[in-house]
Design a protein around this motif. Sequence first.
Motif, PDB file in Angstrom:
ATOM      1  N   ASN A   1       0.730  -1.185   0.222  1.00  0.00           N
ATOM      2  CA  ASN A   1       0.020  -0.064   0.073  1.00  0.00           C
ATOM      3  C   ASN A   1       0.869   1.359  -0.085  1.00  0.00           C
ATOM      4  OD1 ASN A   1      -2.364  -1.413  -0.056  1.00  0.00           O
ATOM      5  ND2 ASN A   1      -2.763  -1.353   2.156  1.00  0.00           N
ATOM      6  N   LYS A   2       1.911   1.235   0.751  1.00  0.00           N
ATOM      7  CA  LYS A   2       2.676   2.345   0.874  1.00  0.00           C
ATOM      8  C   LYS A   2       3.466   2.462  -0.385  1.00  0.00           C
ATOM      9  CE  LYS A   2       2.168   3.871   4.935  1.00  0.00           C
ATOM     10  NZ  LYS A   2       1.470   5.014   5.092  1.00  0.00           N
TER      11      LYS A   2
ATOM     12  N   ASN B   1       1.495   6.813  -6.801  1.00  0.00           N
ATOM     13  CA  ASN B   1       0.657   7.645  -6.887  1.00  0.00           C
ATOM     14  C   ASN B   1       0.914   8.988  -6.852  1.00  0.00           C
ATOM     15  OD1 ASN B   1      -1.289   5.977  -7.731  1.00  0.00           O
ATOM     16  ND2 ASN B   1      -1.891   5.396  -5.809  1.00  0.00           N
ATOM     17  N   TYR B   2       1.676   9.328  -5.642  1.00  0.00           N
ATOM     18  CA  TYR B   2       2.369  10.619  -5.576  1.00  0.00           C
ATOM     19  C   TYR B   2       3.128  11.169  -6.543  1.00  0.00           C
ATOM     20  CZ  TYR B   2       5.011  14.431  -3.339  1.00  0.00           C
ATOM     21  OH  TYR B   2       5.523  15.639  -3.142  1.00  0.00           O
TER      22      TYR B   2
ATOM     23  N   GLU C   1       1.056   4.229  -2.685  1.00  0.00           N
ATOM     24  CA  GLU C   1       0.922   5.596  -2.337  1.00  0.00           C
ATOM     25  C   GLU C   1       2.238   6.573  -2.907  1.00  0.00           C
ATOM     26  OE1 GLU C   1       0.277   6.409   1.599  1.00  0.00           O
ATOM     27  OE2 GLU C   1      -0.956   4.578   1.968  1.00  0.00           O
TER      28      GLU C   1
END
Length: 131
Positions: free
Chosen positions: A4-5, A11-12, A8
């Motif tokens: 998940n990280k 996506n960032y 993230e």
Amino acid sequence: MKENKNKEIMNYILENYNVQSADDVAEALKDMFKDTIQGMMNAEFDSSMGYEKSDNKIIKSNYRNGASKKNVKSKFGEFELEVPRDRNNEFEPMIVPKHQRNISGIEDKIINLYARGLSTREISEEIEDIY
């Protein structure tokens, strides 16, 4: 959780950088790495000083005295850091020690810790334990 990280972070990068190629991804990682190192150094300085930058209620024996620029090399390339200074010249940074210009090798550790979801301050504490 690590997956998940990683998503993230991906996506960032996609949201904040105009990614057109692998070089663009590398440049985004370099920026993120530089910002992380700078944030860690600033947090380390705040901890060393015993007060935060805007805290005017504390009686101080040592004061902030701006910053000096330092070019460092990493496997992401060369970039410039602003090293905070104090008037008594007591600050001894651990993340990028004085007179050290090559920080290759630390990148993998920081990216791994960042991917695990640690904050800049937590990463700084981890790096202090290593060095």
